[in-house]
Design a protein around this motif. Structure first.
Motif, PDB file in Angstrom:
ATOM      1  N   ASN A  34      33.116-109.422 -68.126  1.00 39.08           N
ATOM      2  CA  ASN A  34      32.342-108.832 -67.037  1.00 39.08           C
ATOM      3  C   ASN A  34      31.456-107.754 -67.655  1.00 39.08           C
ATOM      4  N   MET A  35      30.307-107.494 -67.055  1.00 41.27           N
ATOM      5  CA  MET A  35      29.417-106.464 -67.572  1.00 41.27           C
ATOM      6  C   MET A  35      28.990-105.557 -66.434  1.00 41.27           C
ATOM      7  N   GLY A  36      28.817-104.299 -66.752  1.00 37.73           N
ATOM      8  CA  GLY A  36      28.470-103.378 -65.677  1.00 37.73           C
ATOM      9  C   GLY A  36      27.951-102.055 -66.196  1.00 37.73           C
ATOM     10  N   TRP A  37      27.716-101.158 -65.260  1.00 41.96           N
ATOM     11  CA  TRP A  37      27.155 -99.844 -65.548  1.00 41.96           C
ATOM     12  C   TRP A  37      27.996 -98.758 -64.884  1.00 41.96           C
ATOM     13  N   TYR A  38      28.256 -97.731 -65.670  1.00 41.61           N
ATOM     14  CA  TYR A  38      28.835 -96.499 -65.169  1.00 41.61           C
ATOM     15  C   TYR A  38      27.807 -95.399 -65.375  1.00 41.61           C
ATOM     16  N   ARG A  39      28.015 -94.295 -64.689  1.00 40.14           N
ATOM     17  CA  ARG A  39      27.155 -93.145 -64.924  1.00 40.14           C
ATOM     18  C   ARG A  39      27.993 -91.880 -64.902  1.00 40.14           C
ATOM     19  N   GLN A  40      27.445 -90.859 -65.566  1.00 41.49           N
ATOM     20  CA  GLN A  40      28.127 -89.573 -65.610  1.00 41.49           C
ATOM     21  C   GLN A  40      27.105 -88.462 -65.527  1.00 41.49           C
ATOM     22  N   ALA A  41      27.238 -87.660 -64.495  1.00 40.85           N
ATOM     23  CA  ALA A  41      26.383 -86.490 -64.329  1.00 40.85           C
ATOM     24  C   ALA A  41      27.079 -85.287 -64.949  1.00 40.85           C
ATOM     25  N   PRO A  42      26.312 -84.279 -65.353  1.00 36.91           N
ATOM     26  CA  PRO A  42      26.927 -83.074 -65.938  1.00 36.91           C
ATOM     27  C   PRO A  42      27.970 -82.473 -65.007  1.00 36.91           C
ATOM     28  N   GLY A  43      29.142 -82.214 -65.558  1.00 40.10           N
ATOM     29  CA  GLY A  43      30.210 -81.614 -64.774  1.00 40.10           C
ATOM     30  C   GLY A  43      30.957 -82.566 -63.870  1.00 40.10           C
ATOM     31  N   HIS A  44      30.635 -83.832 -63.944  1.00 41.82           N
ATOM     32  CA  HIS A  44      31.285 -84.825 -63.097  1.00 41.82           C
ATOM     33  C   HIS A  44      31.967 -85.900 -63.949  1.00 41.82           C
ATOM     34  N   GLN A  45      32.900 -86.591 -63.311  1.00 44.66           N
ATOM     35  CA  GLN A  45      33.562 -87.702 -63.997  1.00 44.66           C
ATOM     36  C   GLN A  45      32.660 -88.932 -64.038  1.00 44.66           C
ATOM     37  N   ARG A  46      32.944 -89.785 -64.983  1.00 45.62           N
ATOM     38  CA  ARG A  46      32.214 -91.046 -65.064  1.00 45.62           C
ATOM     39  C   ARG A  46      32.612 -91.915 -63.874  1.00 45.62           C
ATOM     40  N   GLU A  47      31.611 -92.589 -63.271  1.00 45.65           N
ATOM     41  CA  GLU A  47      31.868 -93.401 -62.091  1.00 45.65           C
ATOM     42  C   GLU A  47      31.124 -94.725 -62.195  1.00 45.65           C
ATOM     43  N   LEU A  48      31.700 -95.707 -61.521  1.00 45.74           N
ATOM     44  CA  LEU A  48      31.120 -97.039 -61.539  1.00 45.74           C
ATOM     45  C   LEU A  48      29.867 -97.093 -60.666  1.00 45.74           C
ATOM     46  N   VAL A  49      28.831 -97.719 -61.191  1.00 46.81           N
ATOM     47  CA  VAL A  49      27.617 -97.949 -60.418  1.00 46.81           C
ATOM     48  C   VAL A  49      27.605 -99.381 -59.887  1.00 46.81           C
ATOM     49  N   ALA A  50      27.742-100.339 -60.783  1.00 40.58           N
ATOM     50  CA  ALA A  50      27.712-101.750 -60.392  1.00 40.58           C
ATOM     51  C   ALA A  50      28.262-102.587 -61.545  1.00 40.58           C
ATOM     52  N   TRP A  51      28.785-103.773 -61.177  1.00 43.79           N
ATOM     53  CA  TRP A  51      29.229-104.702 -62.210  1.00 43.79           C
ATOM     54  C   TRP A  51      29.042-106.132 -61.732  1.00 43.79           C
ATOM     55  N   ILE A  52      28.993-107.041 -62.712  1.00 44.43           N
ATOM     56  CA  ILE A  52      28.712-108.436 -62.415  1.00 44.43           C
ATOM     57  C   ILE A  52      29.622-109.307 -63.267  1.00 44.43           C
ATOM     58  N   THR A  53      30.151-110.336 -62.640  1.00 42.50           N
ATOM     59  CA  THR A  53      31.052-111.241 -63.352  1.00 42.50           C
ATOM     60  C   THR A  53      30.254-112.270 -64.156  1.00 42.50           C
ATOM     61  N   THR A  54      30.949-113.032 -64.961  1.00 43.36           N
ATOM     62  CA  THR A  54      30.280-114.073 -65.733  1.00 43.36           C
ATOM     63  C   THR A  54      29.664-115.121 -64.812  1.00 43.36           C
ATOM     64  N   GLY A  55      30.252-115.298 -63.653  1.00 42.87           N
ATOM     65  CA  GLY A  55      29.735-116.268 -62.692  1.00 42.87           C
ATOM     66  C   GLY A  55      28.627-115.726 -61.811  1.00 42.87           C
ATOM     67  N   GLY A  56      28.323-114.427 -61.969  1.00 45.31           N
ATOM     68  CA  GLY A  56      27.210-113.851 -61.230  1.00 45.31           C
ATOM     69  C   GLY A  56      27.576-113.119 -59.947  1.00 45.31           C
ATOM     70  N   SER A  57      28.862-112.933 -59.682  1.00 48.12           N
ATOM     71  CA  SER A  57      29.245-112.154 -58.501  1.00 48.12           C
ATOM     72  C   SER A  57      28.967-110.673 -58.755  1.00 48.12           C
ATOM     73  N   ARG A  58      28.316-110.057 -57.790  1.00 44.19           N
ATOM     74  CA  ARG A  58      27.872-108.664 -57.955  1.00 44.19           C
ATOM     75  C   ARG A  58      28.715-107.716 -57.115  1.00 44.19           C
ATOM     76  N   ASN A  59      28.946-106.558 -57.661  1.00 46.20           N
ATOM     77  CA  ASN A  59      29.705-105.527 -56.964  1.00 46.20           C
ATOM     78  C   ASN A  59      28.990-104.187 -57.142  1.00 46.20           C
ATOM     79  N   TYR A  60      28.852-103.451 -56.047  1.00 46.85           N
ATOM     80  CA  TYR A  60      28.127-102.181 -56.086  1.00 46.85           C
ATOM     81  C   TYR A  60      28.969-101.071 -55.464  1.00 46.85           C
ATOM     82  N   SER A  61      28.811 -99.884 -56.009  1.00 45.57           N
ATOM     83  CA  SER A  61      29.360 -98.727 -55.333  1.00 45.57           C
ATOM     84  C   SER A  61      28.472 -98.412 -54.136  1.00 45.57           C
ATOM     85  N   ASP A  62      29.088 -97.847 -53.104  1.00 44.01           N
ATOM     86  CA  ASP A  62      28.366 -97.635 -51.849  1.00 44.01           C
ATOM     87  C   ASP A  62      27.090 -96.819 -52.037  1.00 44.01           C
TER      88      ASP A  62
END
Length: 123
Positions: A34-62
């Protein structure tokens, strides 16, 4: 040795768009990742932005639904993140991640990580 290399970050005004790319180099990258993106702002924890499976199913944070789109090119072992309607709160370092297991909101140990690319949303 497999590496993830990100590109596409930068400075953009609120309401603008950016496209991030992440490519896996090396001949041992599993197509089952699976491949995806996390982000981290200064002073904050790393959080999930979005990820996609090998089959193309997409998942997004609200907080990015309707604004960001994730896609992948399996032939190129590359994942993209098209970001639109950017807000100042989207500012942070964006990290590419690849793992066999599903991605969770907070990153789990293991998997592959890129070095990160800075996204700054500011007028």
């Amino acid at each position: 040795q497999v590496q993830l290399v990100e590109s596409g970050g930068g400075l953009v005004q609120p309401g603008g768009s950016l496209r991030l790319s992440c490519s896996a180099s090396g001949d041992r990258f599993s197509p089952n990742n699976n491949m995806g993106w996390y982000r981290q702002a200064p002073g904050h924890q790393r959080e999930l932005v979005a990820w996609i499976t090998t089959g193309g199913s997409r998942n997004y944070s609200d907080f990015v639904k309707g604004r960001f789109t994730i896609s992948r090119d399996n032939a190129k072992n590359t994942v993209y993140l098209q970001m639109g309607s950017l807000k100042p709160e989207d500012t942070g370092v964006y990290f590419c991640n690849a793992r066999i297991s599903p991605m969770t909101f907070r990153p789990q140990p293991g998997g592959l990580w890129g070095q990160g690319t800075q996204v700054t949303v500011s007028s």
